[in-house]
Design an enzyme around this catalytic site. Structure first.
Site: not given
Ligand code: NAD
Ligand code: ZN
Length: 241
Positions: A26, A33-34, A99, A102, A117, A128, A206
């Protein structure tokens, strides 16, 4: 307890694994997304990032990823990504399991990265699997071999995680002395199971301490970039190799 405590633990650790989520990016200008539900055409990004929308609503799916790819082109890794890459060179971090799609960890110079991810930087045909360029996807081309739909090499809701990346992360986390979880709400399965298998110390970095359900040995509340800069300072150029 602060970054100083974590620095002390890292000096003693033989293996430290970092698990990152959208909050790691960020500060580079890529929204998570949150905090943005309904911000893009009033659509929850989690609903568009699905096999369902790839199959039944391809135009919306393509526009969503095109928008995310364009956003990436204007952004670069921040100091925190560079510090983690430097920690790897100094033998202080053995793996980054991310996750994020980018590729900022790799752009900053990290080599040991497990993309849990996938990424939105490389493309393939849904039918294919042959590789295609980002430009082909962006101009709404179809597969040159089979006319199938083009898509990013990202893991959509409804798909399984790439087994190489998953097994590597699983193995490293199981054997790590420290697992540092940075900028993830730990809401997305199965990645949110990874901290549960850690046998060593579990640390959270966090912006909000809301992701702490008591499972962490150390919670550092703050922005990834700033906390990693503090940690770097506390380690004062310390190297293991
Ligand atoms: P999330 O959006 O669910 O949670 C983000 C977490 O980061 C929150 O807990 C928030 O408090 C924290 N945070 C935000 N800014 C921070 C900062 N500067 N420093 C520290 N923490 C900060 O993200 P998630 O858990 O990664 O799950 C979302 C899914 O969306 C993942 O599957 C991911 O692949 C995808 N996603 C990826 C990107 C990217 O590649 N940059 C961006 C958005 C979403
Ligand atoms: Zn094809």
């Amino acid at each position: 307890m602060t970054a100083e405590t974590l620095a002390q633990w890292m000096r003693q650790s033989h293996s430290t694994v970092v698990l990152t989520g959208a909050g790691m990016s960020t500060e580079s200008g890529i929204p998570d997304f949150r905090s943005q539900s309904g911000w893009w055409q009033n659509i929850d990004p989690r609903a568009v990032a699905s096999t369902e929308s790839l199959q039944n609503n391809y135009e919306l799916f393509r526009e969503f990823y095109q928008m995310r790819m364009q956003a990436l082109e204007h952004c670069v890794p921040h100091t925190g990504h560079h510090i983690l890459a430097d920690f790897e060179k100094r033998g202080l971090v053995s793996l980054i399991a991310t996750q994020n799609v980018d590729q900022f960890h790799q752009q900053a110079g990290s080599k040991a990265v497990a993309e849990l991810h996938g990424n939105i930087v490389t493309m393939r045909c849904q039918k294919c699997s042959k590789p295609h360029s980002k430009q082909q996807f962006q101009k709404n081309a179809v597969c040159t071999y089979c006319s199938g739909k083009l898509r990013p090499n990202v893991v959509l809701f409804g798909e399984t995680l790439p087994s190489d990346a998953w097994n590597l992360a699983l193995n490293e986390i199981q054997h790590a002395n420290i697992v540092i979880v940075i900028g993830t709400s730990l809401e997305v399965y199965p990645v949110n199971q990874l901290p549960l298998i850690a046998k060593g110390r579990l640390v959270s970095i966090n912006l909000e301490s809301s992701n702490d359900n008591g499972q962490f040995d150390l919670v550092i509340e703050g922005a990834a970039g700033g906390v990693l800069a503090e940690l770097d300072q506390a380690l004062e150029g310390y190297k293991k190799k």
